[in-house]
Design an enzyme around this catalytic site. Structure first.
Site, PDB file in Angstrom:
ATOM      1  N   ASP A 243       0.872  -1.166   0.000  1.00 59.62           N
ATOM      2  CA  ASP A 243       0.000   0.000   0.000  1.00 59.62           C
ATOM      3  C   ASP A 243       0.917   1.225   0.000  1.00 59.62           C
ATOM      4  O   ASP A 243       2.076   1.142   0.396  1.00 59.62           O
ATOM      5  CB  ASP A 243      -0.893  -0.033   1.243  1.00 59.62           C
TER       6      ASP A 243
ATOM      7  N   ASP B 292       0.129   5.155   0.847  1.00 64.11           N
ATOM      8  CA  ASP B 292       0.027   6.109   1.958  1.00 64.11           C
ATOM      9  C   ASP B 292      -0.049   5.362   3.290  1.00 64.11           C
ATOM     10  O   ASP B 292      -0.979   4.589   3.517  1.00 64.11           O
ATOM     11  CB  ASP B 292      -1.188   7.006   1.763  1.00 64.11           C
TER      12      ASP B 292
END
Ligand SMILES: [Zn+2]
Length: 192
Positions: free
Chosen positions: A32, A34
């Site tokens: 992922d 952020d």
């Protein structure tokens, strides 16, 4: 309205060489963005907004040493909301890839979802197959790069990341700030 097609990924300029050098079966470290790659300050889309998550480069380096190809999979509701457009996102993504490459920890590709089912503007307001927890981005990556799901691994900071991984047959691990720093590379202890 039918679900929109998943965007083709941003490919690192060294993608062909990375794929040629990867052991088989090919395995991915899905990241992922952020909260895992960069600190989540909210809709980050410029170098000046970027603080790297401590330990992320060590994690990618350790993963590469074990044969994992690093692939970012990111929901980008900021595009759907009109905060920045896909061209700006791609410019920023190219910069991010360069930052990883110059540290000797290249990323293979970045997949993004520009949609949001409620907050999206215009055509971006749609229930799609790519926004996590849907597994669409991971499934697309597995197919495009002939990756073995059972040999791959995801690191995310939300349940939606781990659910997306599970939907693609990939083991996942949810992390938070307590995992930042020296513990990041240690996450591979949970990887296949
Ligand atoms: Zn989407």
């Amino acid at each position: 309205m039918t679900a929109p097609a998943i965007r083709p990924p941003y490919l690192d300029p060294a993608a062909d060489a990375l794929l040629a050098a990867a052991p088989t079966p090919r395995r991915a470290l899905f990241l992922d963005r952020d909260g895992v790659v960069n600190v989540n300050h909210g809709y980050v889309h410029a170098p000046a907004q970027t603080d790297w998550v401590p330990g992320i480069f060590a994690l990618v380096a350790a993963a590469a040493a074990r044969g994992y190809l690093a692939i970012v999979v990111t929901n980008q509701a900021g595009i759907a909301r009109g905060l920045y457009d896909e061209a700006a996102f791609l410019d920023y993504t190219a910069w991010m890839h360069r930052e990883f490459a110059r540290r000797g920890t290249p990323l293979l590709a970045t997949y993004w979802c520009p949609h949001h089912p409620e907050a999206g503007q215009g055509g971006y307001r749609v229930a799609c197959a790519c926004r996590k927890p849907a597994p669409g981005m991971l499934l697309a990556a597995l197919a495009r790069f002939s990756l073995a799901p059972e040999a791959s691994f995801l690191v995310g900071d939300h349940d939606s990341d781990v659910l997306a991984a599970a939907g693609a047959g990939v083991a996942g691990r949810r992390v938070d700030r307590a995992d930042w720093g020296d513990a990041m590379a240690g996450l591979l202890a949970f990887a296949p």
